[in-house]
Scaffold this active site. Structure first.
Site, PDB file in Angstrom:
ATOM      1  N   ASP A  32     -11.168  40.895  11.712  1.00 24.54           N
ATOM      2  CA  ASP A  32     -11.295  39.506  12.175  1.00 24.54           C
ATOM      3  C   ASP A  32     -12.713  39.038  11.883  1.00 24.54           C
ATOM      4  O   ASP A  32     -13.608  39.852  11.656  1.00 24.54           O
ATOM      5  CB  ASP A  32     -10.996  39.405  13.689  1.00 24.54           C
ATOM      6  N   ASP A  50     -15.057  37.902   6.824  1.00 25.31           N
ATOM      7  CA  ASP A  50     -14.390  36.632   6.542  1.00 25.31           C
ATOM      8  C   ASP A  50     -13.277  36.835   5.509  1.00 25.31           C
ATOM      9  O   ASP A  50     -13.547  37.137   4.343  1.00 25.31           O
ATOM     10  CB  ASP A  50     -15.431  35.632   6.025  1.00 25.31           C
ATOM     11  N   TYR A 150      -1.263  21.825   9.536  1.00 21.03           N
ATOM     12  CA  TYR A 150      -1.117  23.235   9.942  1.00 21.03           C
ATOM     13  C   TYR A 150       0.292  23.731   9.581  1.00 21.03           C
ATOM     14  O   TYR A 150       0.471  24.814   9.031  1.00 21.03           O
ATOM     15  CB  TYR A 150      -1.382  23.335  11.449  1.00 21.03           C
ATOM     16  N   GLU A 192      -7.304  26.036  23.038  1.00 20.96           N
ATOM     17  CA  GLU A 192      -6.263  26.579  23.908  1.00 20.96           C
ATOM     18  C   GLU A 192      -4.981  25.742  23.815  1.00 20.96           C
ATOM     19  O   GLU A 192      -5.020  24.560  23.534  1.00 20.96           O
ATOM     20  CB  GLU A 192      -6.749  26.652  25.366  1.00 20.96           C
ATOM     21  N   LYS A 193      -3.856  26.406  24.103  1.00 16.61           N
ATOM     22  CA  LYS A 193      -2.562  25.722  24.059  1.00 16.61           C
ATOM     23  C   LYS A 193      -2.109  25.397  25.490  1.00 16.61           C
ATOM     24  O   LYS A 193      -2.736  25.832  26.462  1.00 16.61           O
ATOM     25  CB  LYS A 193      -1.547  26.603  23.326  1.00 16.61           C
ATOM     26  N   ALA A 194      -0.993  24.650  25.583  1.00 19.41           N
ATOM     27  CA  ALA A 194      -0.590  24.076  26.873  1.00 19.41           C
ATOM     28  C   ALA A 194      -0.499  25.084  28.034  1.00 19.41           C
ATOM     29  O   ALA A 194      -1.056  24.810  29.111  1.00 19.41           O
ATOM     30  CB  ALA A 194       0.724  23.319  26.718  1.00 19.41           C
ATOM     31  N   ARG A 221       9.081  21.729  25.399  1.00 17.95           N
ATOM     32  CA  ARG A 221       8.806  22.878  24.540  1.00 17.95           C
ATOM     33  C   ARG A 221       9.490  24.117  25.127  1.00 17.95           C
ATOM     34  O   ARG A 221       9.936  24.107  26.277  1.00 17.95           O
ATOM     35  CB  ARG A 221       7.290  23.180  24.469  1.00 17.95           C
TER      36      ARG A 221
HETATM   37  P1  NAD Z   1      -5.791  33.228  17.429  1.00 20.87           P
HETATM   38  O1  NAD Z   1      -6.604  32.053  17.030  1.00 20.87           O
HETATM   39  O2  NAD Z   1      -6.087  33.846  18.754  1.00 20.87           O
HETATM   40  O3  NAD Z   1      -5.890  34.364  16.318  1.00 20.87           O
HETATM   41  C1  NAD Z   1      -6.145  34.105  14.966  1.00 20.87           C
HETATM   42  C2  NAD Z   1      -7.336  34.949  14.560  1.00 20.87           C
HETATM   43  O4  NAD Z   1      -7.617  34.717  13.164  1.00 20.87           O
HETATM   44  C3  NAD Z   1      -8.606  34.594  15.335  1.00 20.87           C
HETATM   45  O5  NAD Z   1      -9.096  35.726  16.049  1.00 20.87           O
HETATM   46  C4  NAD Z   1      -9.570  34.160  14.259  1.00 20.87           C
HETATM   47  O6  NAD Z   1     -10.921  34.532  14.497  1.00 20.87           O
HETATM   48  C5  NAD Z   1      -9.014  34.854  13.029  1.00 20.87           C
HETATM   49  N1  NAD Z   1      -9.524  34.210  11.826  1.00 20.87           N
HETATM   50  C6  NAD Z   1      -9.521  32.879  11.539  1.00 20.87           C
HETATM   51  N2  NAD Z   1     -10.135  32.668  10.390  1.00 20.87           N
HETATM   52  C7  NAD Z   1     -10.551  33.880   9.916  1.00 20.87           C
HETATM   53  C8  NAD Z   1     -11.232  34.298   8.753  1.00 20.87           C
HETATM   54  N3  NAD Z   1     -11.645  33.418   7.844  1.00 20.87           N
HETATM   55  N4  NAD Z   1     -11.481  35.608   8.593  1.00 20.87           N
HETATM   56  C9  NAD Z   1     -11.079  36.514   9.531  1.00 20.87           C
HETATM   57  N5  NAD Z   1     -10.406  36.170  10.644  1.00 20.87           N
HETATM   58  C10 NAD Z   1     -10.147  34.867  10.829  1.00 20.87           C
HETATM   59  O7  NAD Z   1      -4.281  32.779  17.339  1.00 20.87           O
HETATM   60  P2  NAD Z   1      -2.957  33.540  17.812  1.00 20.87           P
HETATM   61  O8  NAD Z   1      -2.346  32.702  18.862  1.00 20.87           O
HETATM   62  O9  NAD Z   1      -3.225  34.962  18.083  1.00 20.87           O
HETATM   63  O10 NAD Z   1      -2.047  33.378  16.506  1.00 20.87           O
HETATM   64  C11 NAD Z   1      -1.869  34.434  15.569  1.00 20.87           C
HETATM   65  C12 NAD Z   1      -1.014  33.945  14.418  1.00 20.87           C
HETATM   66  O11 NAD Z   1       0.234  33.480  14.911  1.00 20.87           O
HETATM   67  C13 NAD Z   1      -1.625  32.774  13.657  1.00 20.87           C
HETATM   68  O12 NAD Z   1      -1.326  32.927  12.296  1.00 20.87           O
HETATM   69  C14 NAD Z   1      -0.919  31.573  14.210  1.00 20.87           C
HETATM   70  O13 NAD Z   1      -0.906  30.497  13.306  1.00 20.87           O
HETATM   71  C15 NAD Z   1       0.460  32.146  14.465  1.00 20.87           C
HETATM   72  N6  NAD Z   1       1.189  31.393  15.502  1.00 20.87           N
HETATM   73  C16 NAD Z   1       0.786  31.462  16.806  1.00 20.87           C
HETATM   74  C17 NAD Z   1       1.473  30.750  17.766  1.00 20.87           C
HETATM   75  C18 NAD Z   1       1.069  30.798  19.220  1.00 20.87           C
HETATM   76  O14 NAD Z   1       1.743  30.161  20.026  1.00 20.87           O
HETATM   77  N7  NAD Z   1       0.025  31.503  19.622  1.00 20.87           N
HETATM   78  C19 NAD Z   1       2.570  29.968  17.405  1.00 20.87           C
HETATM   79  C20 NAD Z   1       2.946  29.905  16.073  1.00 20.87           C
HETATM   80  C21 NAD Z   1       2.254  30.646  15.128  1.00 20.87           C
END
Ligand code: NAD
Length: 321
Positions: A32, A50, A150, A192-194, A221
């Site tokens: 990460d 990154d 997105y 943050e989400k809902a 939702r």
């Molecule tokens: P999150 O933001 O907590 O986790 C995503 C992680 O990706 C973060 O820790 C962030 O630092 C890392 N990241 C972003 N850019 C980066 C980069 N350039 N290099 C390295 N790391 C990087 O989100 P989450 O809720 O854990 O979601 C995880 C996955 O699930 C995502 O792909 C998200 O789109 C997908 N998703 C989540 C939900 C949800 O409700 N949480 C719903 C639909 C899809």
């Protein structure tokens, strides 16, 4: 011992997934751009870097032959981040770069199986205009029309990974998550989400006060607890089905309903104060027929159970000395 690479392991779902894979006996490398804010990673090895940088992606994939790659890294957030329009370009650029790099590394290093986390945000806006959404089927995705950039990036990346599956033989699995929530996720700061935002507002509100809700709060939702999401991911990875498949709940609730649920077990007396804010679609629900048909499983936890766990965790976070 199987070896797994978890991209996005410093995030909410990736952090939980690394723990769950460890419990299942895997050796895990987490990657990460940052560490998890709330707890130390359970991964055997955690690399900070990154994933938009091809060189870094090469470094994390080359020294070990991974059996499975879980690609969850994305530039993501709740409505306050995704639907204002201000972050459209960075969201598309950052996540597409990560996915292009990781698909290519999977090909170059011959990774056997790859999991990609897509989203309910890929579904067309036009079929989510009513609060009484009867459930989004996987086949509803086309003709495409997501309501956010997105969502468009997720749809592009679904196609990217499936084209790598067809042309290079990588075993790709794709799930479309529907609002995953639980402890150790972002609960403040704008991303943050809902569920987390409501828990924070209720936890911080003074007795007989009010909490702010964006819009009229009648938008609906479904929300899925993190443990059920992990179960779905692991089952999909063990199956011979590629997806894309919904991983979500079908227990539909309005945002007002969710807020009242949390207020109910907080023990406080609070009112809802509706204000203008970014909203997203009017109604969204997961249809779980496909996952049940293909995996013989679907999520079953009632929403209230996961919300209690999440509220208790966020309450403790907000009341830290
Ligand atoms: P999150 O933001 O907590 O986790 C995503 C992680 O990706 C973060 O820790 C962030 O630092 C890392 N990241 C972003 N850019 C980066 C980069 N350039 N290099 C390295 N790391 C990087 O989100 P989450 O809720 O854990 O979601 C995880 C996955 O699930 C995502 O792909 C998200 O789109 C997908 N998703 C989540 C939900 C949800 O409700 N949480 C719903 C639909 C899809």
């Amino acid at each position: 011992m199987k070896k797994a690479l978890v991209c996005g392991a410093g995030g909410f779902i990736g952090g939980h997934l690394a723990k769950r894979l460890k419990e299942a006996g895997y050796w895990v490398r987490g990657v990460d751009i940052k560490e998890n804010e709330y707890r130390k990673s359970f991964a055997d090895d955690f690399r900070i870097g990154d994933l938009r940088e091809p060189q870094f992606c090469q470094e994390i994939c080359q020294d070990i032959r991974f059996d499975e790659l879980y690609q969850l890294a994305a530039d993501m957030g709740g409505a306050g981040y995704i639907f204002t329009g201000e972050h459209d370009a960075v969201v598309m650029h950052n996540s597409a770069m990560i996915n292009l790099n990781m698909a290519e590394q999977a090909r170059l290093t011959g990774i056997g199986k790859l999991f990609y986390s897509s989203s309910a945000c890929i579904y067309p806006e036009r079929i989510q205009m009513e609060v009484n959404n009867s459930g989004l089927k996987e086949s509803d995705a086309y003709p495409a029309g997501p309501d956010s950039e997105y969502g468009w990036e997720k749809l592009f990346s679904e196609r990217l990974y499936f084209s790598y599956m067809r042309n290079y033989g990588i075993d790709v699995k794709i799930a479309r998550f529907h609002n995953i929530f639980g402890p150790y996720g972002t609960w403040r700061g704008g991303k943050e989400k809902a569920p987390a935002a409501i828990c924070r507002k209720v936890a911080e509100a003074p007795e007989n006060g009010s909490i702010e809700i964006w819009g009229d709060g009648e938008q609906t939702r479904t929300f899925l607890y993190i443990d059920e999401c992990l179960e779905g991911i692991l089952r999909l990875m063990q199956s011979d089905f590629s997806g894309p498949v919904n991983i979500g709940s079908d227990e539909l609730i309005s945002i007002n309903g969710l807020a009242r649920m949390v207020i109910g077990f907080s023990g406080k007396t609070l009112t809802l104060n509706h204000i203008a804010g970014p909203l997203g679609v009017r109604g969204r629900c997961s249809d779980n027929s496909l996952i049940y048909n293909k995996l013989g499983w679907r999520p079953a936890w009632p929403l209230v159970r996961g919300m209690k766990e999440t509220y208790n965790w966020i309450y403790n976070e907000t009341h830290r000395p």
